[in-house]
Scaffold this active site. Structure first.
Site, PDB file in Angstrom:
ATOM      1  N   GLU A  56       0.760  -1.021  -0.019  1.00 25.82           N
ATOM      2  CA  GLU A  56      -0.024  -0.059  -0.034  1.00 25.82           C
ATOM      3  C   GLU A  56       0.728   1.283   0.046  1.00 25.82           C
ATOM      4  OE1 GLU A  56      -0.387  -2.602   1.998  1.00 25.82           O
ATOM      5  OE2 GLU A  56      -1.962  -2.600   3.365  1.00 25.82           O
ATOM      6  N   CYS A  88      -0.461   0.946   7.872  1.00 33.82           N
ATOM      7  CA  CYS A  88      -0.876   1.393   6.550  1.00 33.82           C
ATOM      8  C   CYS A  88      -2.159   1.919   6.507  1.00 33.82           C
ATOM      9  CB  CYS A  88      -0.972   0.048   5.541  1.00 33.82           C
ATOM     10  SG  CYS A  88       0.887  -0.465   5.155  1.00 33.82           S
ATOM     11  N   SER A 237      18.513 -40.142  10.892  1.00 32.50           N
ATOM     12  CA  SER A 237      18.613 -40.613  12.456  1.00 32.50           C
ATOM     13  C   SER A 237      20.000 -41.080  12.570  1.00 32.50           C
ATOM     14  CB  SER A 237      17.958 -41.789  12.769  1.00 32.50           C
ATOM     15  OG  SER A 237      17.978 -42.844  12.000  1.00 32.50           O
ATOM     16  N   ASN A 315       6.256 -40.552   3.715  1.00 33.40           N
ATOM     17  CA  ASN A 315       4.862 -40.305   3.615  1.00 33.40           C
ATOM     18  C   ASN A 315       4.037 -40.877   4.435  1.00 33.40           C
ATOM     19  OD1 ASN A 315       5.741 -38.866   1.335  1.00 33.40           O
ATOM     20  ND2 ASN A 315       5.223 -40.383  -0.114  1.00 33.40           N
TER      21      ASN A 315
END
Length: 380
Positions: A56, A88, A237, A315
């Site tokens: 802005e 703003c 790990s 996953n």
């Protein structure tokens, strides 16, 4: 007053400007601003974190005196608090802007609605909800992080129609070469789309198994500018990451390894190459890093978006440990059959999960399904 075709056109430009902030604005939101007067644009701005000034303010500076009586279009509620910059909302009031057309309120619970209220109290016309769905998707990572202080976690995977992500494990050099000859699962259009997603992400995560099998770089190859490099995160790990791997050889403090308790020597060697190593709490007896702790740590590092591109076990663990907010699944018109590696595996992944707001897009010969396990804005 009613929303017009001109309003929609100028808002489309504001959203276009906001998208230019991908890779540049995080951990701040992506914001584009357009000032219009007499049917013409008199000022524009795109927020970038390094540039500090909000969209802005940039639009106001470009417009100068032409901002008085103009309409401001932007995809996110103007701020009304002092952070790295001043409010703003106050700047818009001082400049004499007559009307503000915005897509959505600020997802920050401490701010939401207060900027609009300040503008309205000053006598400014405020219209909201224009192109709201597009605006909400554009800032979904910021919304998740500002609400929870944890990144939006997207699980991405490329697979065949029978849900396989790789051929059967090779048991000989000849089998490995044959698997390599079969090439990528998905085509060029889908792979280019993945790099656009990487560009929009702050970090990417894989397990050590993927590194050992594929020796990937895990970089953003979209060719677009970034404020900070894509953070490459490895779950390892036992700290088996080879110093000769492409990840280590290309590390410039942008590779972060989460490990279990390890000896000093391999850690020192990796750190000598610019790899960061942190010990993470463990999720099981095998000493695997706890994904929930990893995600929380990344959030504390101001990582607002994390892309998981792991193998079957990563996953499965990510889904079982409920760290995934969004899935992005690429399907190729192929079949790999028995023995091939499934999309997700592991003893703890035994849930039925619902992906909401699912969409389907075609990319060349491939298709991509996008859906949400959790709403970045907290609705579910």
């Amino acid at each position: 007053m009613p929303i017009t075709g001109s309003d929609e056109r100028f808002m489309a430009r504001a959203l276009e400007l906001a998208r230019q902030g991908f890779g540049m604005a995080s951990p701040n939101p992506h914001v584009g601003a357009v000032l219009a007067s007499g049917g013409a644009i008199v000022g524009e701005g795109t927020h970038t974190y390094s540039g500090r000034k909000h969209a802005e303010i940039l639009a106001l500076e470009q417009a100068g005196e032409r901002a008085r009586g103009a309409t401001l279009y932007l995809n996110l509620e103007p701020c009304c608090h002092t952070g790295r910059t001043g409010p703003c909302a106050d700047a818009l009031i001082a400049a004499g802007v007559r009307r503000v057309v915005a897509s959505m309120s600020d997802p920050n619970p401490l701010v939401s609605g207060k900027g609009f209220a300040r503008l309205s109290a000053a006598g400014m016309e405020v219209e909201t909800g224009v192109a709201e769905q597009e605006a909400r998707k554009l800032n979904q990572a910021f919304a998740c992080w500002i609400r929870t202080r944890q990144p939006l976690v997207t699980l991405k995977s490329a697979m065949t129609l029978d849900g396989k992500i790789a051929p059967p494990p090779a048991d000989s050099k000849e089998a490995a070469e044959a698997a390599e000859d079969r090439g990528w699962i998905t085509g060029a259009s889908a792979r280019a789309h993945v790099h656009e997603i990487r560009h929009q992400s702050d970090a990417i995560l894989v397990g050590i198994g993927t590194v050992m099998a594929d020796n990937p770089l895990l970089t953003d190859r979209s060719g677009k500018a970034r404020r900070r490099p894509l953070l490459r995160v490895i779950l390892d790990s036992k700290l088996r990451l080879p110093p000769t791997s492409r990840l280590v050889q290309s590390a410039k403090e942008d590779v972060l390894v989460f490990s279990g308790p390890v000896e000093a020597a391999p850690r020192t060697e990796l750190e000598r190459h610019g790899v960061r190593v942190e010990e993470a709490s463990q999720s099981d007896e095998a000493g695997r890093p706890d994904l929930r702790a990893v995600v929380a740590r990344l959030g504390a590092m101001e990582i607002t978006s994390l892309l998981i591109e792991g193998g079957s076990r990563i996953n499965g663990a990510a889904l079982a440990q409920a760290v995934v907010d969004k899935v992005l699944l690429y399907y190729a018109p192929k079949m790999l059959g028995g023995g091939a590696v499934p999309f997700a595996s592991g003893p703890d992944f035994d849930k039925v999960l619902l992906a909401r707001c699912a969409t389907w897009q075609t990319l060349g010969e491939d298709s991509v399904v996008e859906g949400y396990l959790r709403d970045p804005y907290g609705a579910y």
